[in-house]
Design a protein around this motif. Structure first.
Motif, PDB file in Angstrom:
ATOM      1  N   ILE A  45      42.437  33.840  36.723  1.00  0.00           N
ATOM      2  CA  ILE A  45      43.341  34.580  37.462  1.00  0.00           C
ATOM      3  C   ILE A  45      44.301  34.851  36.487  1.00  0.00           C
ATOM      4  O   ILE A  45      44.821  36.234  36.433  1.00  0.00           O
ATOM      5  CB  ILE A  45      43.844  33.836  38.701  1.00  0.00           C
ATOM      6  N   ASN A  48      43.333  37.754  33.967  1.00  0.00           N
ATOM      7  CA  ASN A  48      43.412  39.172  34.668  1.00  0.00           C
ATOM      8  C   ASN A  48      44.618  39.648  34.985  1.00  0.00           C
ATOM      9  O   ASN A  48      44.598  40.925  34.955  1.00  0.00           O
ATOM     10  CB  ASN A  48      42.152  39.084  35.669  1.00  0.00           C
ATOM     11  N   PHE A  49      45.362  38.931  35.203  1.00  0.00           N
ATOM     12  CA  PHE A  49      46.661  39.139  35.955  1.00  0.00           C
ATOM     13  C   PHE A  49      47.548  39.813  34.514  1.00  0.00           C
ATOM     14  O   PHE A  49      48.208  40.917  34.275  1.00  0.00           O
ATOM     15  CB  PHE A  49      47.588  38.396  36.410  1.00  0.00           C
ATOM     16  N   GLU A  52      45.902  43.142  33.535  1.00  0.00           N
ATOM     17  CA  GLU A  52      46.128  44.327  34.437  1.00  0.00           C
ATOM     18  C   GLU A  52      47.054  43.831  35.427  1.00  0.00           C
ATOM     19  O   GLU A  52      47.117  43.890  36.801  1.00  0.00           O
ATOM     20  CB  GLU A  52      44.929  44.696  35.151  1.00  0.00           C
ATOM     21  N   TYR A  56      46.277  44.010  39.450  1.00  0.00           N
ATOM     22  CA  TYR A  56      45.802  42.955  40.048  1.00  0.00           C
ATOM     23  C   TYR A  56      46.516  42.435  41.091  1.00  0.00           C
ATOM     24  O   TYR A  56      47.716  42.336  41.277  1.00  0.00           O
ATOM     25  CB  TYR A  56      45.818  41.818  38.673  1.00  0.00           C
ATOM     26  N   ILE A  58      47.613  39.738  42.612  1.00  0.00           N
ATOM     27  CA  ILE A  58      48.114  38.444  42.299  1.00  0.00           C
ATOM     28  C   ILE A  58      48.589  37.620  43.446  1.00  0.00           C
ATOM     29  O   ILE A  58      48.312  36.286  43.521  1.00  0.00           O
ATOM     30  CB  ILE A  58      49.284  38.287  41.147  1.00  0.00           C
TER      31      ILE A  58
END
Length: 77
Positions: A45, A48-49, A52, A56, A58
């Motif tokens: 997580i 990926n955050f 992007e 994303y 979040i």
């Protein structure tokens, strides 16, 4: 990195111990594996955050993780 490796290992080890204890007390069949799974999921997580941040989801990911691991009563405390 080598200068801080021991300190980092101690911090990570302490956090793993807390999670393992939590999963053990909550009745997980394999607290060590549950800890590995959760930390790997959080790593993904976070990665990926970082890659992007604007697109994303979040907040949705945070809620998903909370829903997986914390009962409603625990979350409201």
């Amino acid at each position: 990195m080598p200068l801080y490796q021991q300190e980092l290992d101690e911090i990570v080890s302490l956090k793993f111990d807390v999670l393992i204890e939590y999963f053990d007390k909550s009745g997980a069949a394999d607290p060590d594996m549950e800890t590995e799974f959760l930390t790997s999921m959080l790593d993904g997580i976070a990665m990926n955050f970082v890659l992007e941040p604007e697109g994303y989801p979040i907040d949705a990911m945070q809620q998903k993780v909370l829903n997986m691991y914390i009962t409603k009563a625990e979350f409201e405390e």
